[in-house]
Design an enzyme around this catalytic site. Sequence first.
Site, mmCIF file in Angstrom:
data_model
loop_
_atom_site.group_PDB
_atom_site.id
_atom_site.type_symbol
_atom_site.label_atom_id
_atom_site.label_comp_id
_atom_site.label_asym_id
_atom_site.label_seq_id
_atom_site.Cartn_x
_atom_site.Cartn_y
_atom_site.Cartn_z
ATOM 1 N N LYS A 104 4.437 -9.426 2.004
ATOM 2 C CA LYS A 104 4.370 -7.948 1.909
ATOM 3 C C LYS A 104 5.785 -7.339 1.970
ATOM 4 C CE LYS A 104 -0.325 -8.070 3.625
ATOM 5 N NZ LYS A 104 -1.422 -7.406 4.309
ATOM 6 N N HIS B 167 -4.135 -5.697 -5.017
ATOM 7 C CA HIS B 167 -4.223 -5.761 -3.555
ATOM 8 C C HIS B 167 -4.683 -4.391 -3.043
ATOM 9 C CE1 HIS B 167 -3.214 -6.263 0.647
ATOM 10 N NE2 HIS B 167 -3.108 -7.561 0.431
ATOM 11 N N GLU C 19 -3.825 -2.719 -0.613
ATOM 12 C CA GLU C 19 -2.734 -1.832 -0.191
ATOM 13 C C GLU C 19 -2.154 -1.094 -1.390
ATOM 14 O OE1 GLU C 19 -0.541 -4.812 1.934
ATOM 15 O OE2 GLU C 19 -2.057 -4.816 3.505
ATOM 16 N N GLU D 23 -10.813 -10.093 -0.289
ATOM 17 C CA GLU D 23 -10.092 -9.531 0.859
ATOM 18 C C GLU D 23 -10.791 -8.251 1.314
ATOM 19 O OE1 GLU D 23 -5.700 -10.935 1.235
ATOM 20 O OE2 GLU D 23 -5.809 -8.949 0.359
ATOM 21 N N GLY E 184 -5.192 -7.309 8.492
ATOM 22 C CA GLY E 184 -4.307 -6.906 9.591
ATOM 23 C C GLY E 184 -5.033 -6.385 10.822
#
Length: 253
Positions: free
Chosen positions: A10, A98, A100, A170, A176
């Site tokens: 990341k 992803h 994010e 995911e 996290g």
Amino acid sequence: MNKTIIANWKLNLDHLEAIQLFQKLNYSLDNDIDKKIKIVVAPSFTSLRSIQTIIEADKLKLYLASQDVSEFVEGAYTGEVSVTQLEKLKISFCIVGHSERRQHFNETDESINLKVHNLINKKIVPVICFGESIEQRKNENYLDFLIEQVEKSIKGLRKDKVDEIIFAYEPVWAIGTGETPSLQNIVDVISNIKEFLSSKSFFDEENTKFIYGGSVTPDNSKEILNTQIVNGALVGGASLDVDKFIKIIESIE
Ligand code: 13P
């Protein structure tokens, strides 16, 4: 067993720190690590060249992934990095979609699809992330949502091209957070996506891979990675700690 373990670093580490971590990983890896296990690191763009040079010079059996790529191939797109540039750097894999990026950079299914097409044209393996948020999870139909995400990401691809893709499940709520779905749940999600791909003749038993990402640690990796249907892991936080990352790799039986 054939597994792919990807370290997603990341937005961490400058290129000097990345080289250091990479070298530590390289030296700590047991030479006896099963050749069937592919170990991949995904550092920031600024570190790709430095690490690629080490891999090439020392002929290492480690692979590089980029954390993203532009949907554009060339031209007036300030700040973007193209598939051609990644190809020249001998990047083997590229993470796309992803959560994010979907969340903070408004990445859409359409742009993910463009990226996947471009990567496949350059023979870089797309690692397509899909996963539900906690709100979506509460909805009974979250599996339909996941199938839709996958379907849109591969729209317009020739069937034989989908074989080479890695799909990474995911769940957004597991990233996290220290929380993970039950193993049965991971298996169910992957089985459903496999069934969907097979129904469209988009699945190749030999080549299409499914990996899991979201709070993978040495404590849960043994269970997750030794499940037949799970072909590997996409590891965030724990991949920044070489000892933990190696324990994850070594938990593969
Ligand atoms: P964590 O392993 O830190 O939960 O991150 C997972 C992830 O986002 C990998 O891409």
